[in-house]
Design an enzyme around this catalytic site. Structure first.
Site, PDB file in Angstrom:
ATOM      1  N   ARG A 139       0.846  -1.201   0.000  1.00  0.00           N
ATOM      2  CA  ARG A 139       0.000   0.000   0.000  1.00  0.00           C
ATOM      3  C   ARG A 139       0.879   1.248   0.000  1.00  0.00           C
ATOM      4  O   ARG A 139       2.016   1.209   0.464  1.00  0.00           O
ATOM      5  CB  ARG A 139      -0.980   0.018   1.159  1.00  0.00           C
TER       6      ARG A 139
ATOM      7  N   HIS B 219      11.991  -2.672  -4.692  1.00  0.00           N
ATOM      8  CA  HIS B 219      11.027  -2.938  -5.763  1.00  0.00           C
ATOM      9  C   HIS B 219      11.674  -3.864  -6.787  1.00  0.00           C
ATOM     10  O   HIS B 219      12.816  -3.628  -7.193  1.00  0.00           O
ATOM     11  CB  HIS B 219      10.600  -1.623  -6.419  1.00  0.00           C
TER      12      HIS B 219
END
Length: 194
Positions: free
Chosen positions: A90, A108
């Protein structure tokens, strides 16, 4: 000498959390796991490592500010100085961003700015790229848009499936994230530069 205290925010299996906990030379002490998914297997891993867990379903709160205010209180009570996102699914809002400006990192599974957001490995695989990788970056209010600290390439092999590519990307993540955490924490390297 007491180590700097840090929290990990995670939503899933916790493989990066586990890699941090298994890093013998980590420059900080992970004292708290914050999880937004009551069914996540990272919670059990944190318990096994003796790390305090704080599991809070955002859907139980009227809005993001109320949710993050609750999270922020627990993070501050734990004397956390750094926050490391590791599969936290989120966007972090202004309540936490303002309180920990320049002290929240994310990992990431792509070479940002390529393939931001969810399913980055699947996005890269389906796009047929020859090279993808891993990025560690500071977070801002955007989706995987904060200033990049480090990147490492992972070649997409002709015989790769999405699963084999994911496995090799995660191996790189588990090495790169602790290295970058050590660099940033030891150098007290904040963004933006104070």
């Amino acid at each position: 000498m007491n180590k700097v205290k840090a929290a990990v925010f995670a939503s899933g299996t916790g493989s990066n959390f586990e890699a941090m906990m298994n890093c013998k030379e980590l420059a900080c002490e992970i004292v708290l796991l914050v999880c937004d998914n009551p069914g996540a297997s990272v919670i059990e891993k944190a318990t096994d490592f003796g790390v305090q867990t704080f599991v809070l379903n955002p859907k139980a709160f009227k809005d993001k500010h109320v949710y993050e205010t609750e999270v922020l209180q627990v993070v501050r009570e734990s004397e956390v100085e750094w926050i490391f996102l590791a599969g936290f699914m989120r966007l972090v809002g202004p309540t936490l961003l303002n309180a920990y400006q320049g002290k929240i990192l994310n990992i990431h599974p792509s070479l940002l700015p390529a393939f931001p957001g969810k399913d980055a490995i699947g996005q890269a695989y389906r796009a047929g790229v020859e090279v993808t990788g891993v990025t560690v970056h500071y977070i801002d209010e955007g989706m995987d848009t904060g200033p990049i600290i480090a990147q490492k390439q992972v070649e997409v092999l002709p015989e790769d499936t999405e699963e084999t590519l994911k496995y090799r990307i995660q191996k790189v993540e588990h090495e790169l994230y602790p290295e970058v955490i050590n660099q940033v924490v030891r150098m007290k390297r904040l963004w933006p530069v104070e």
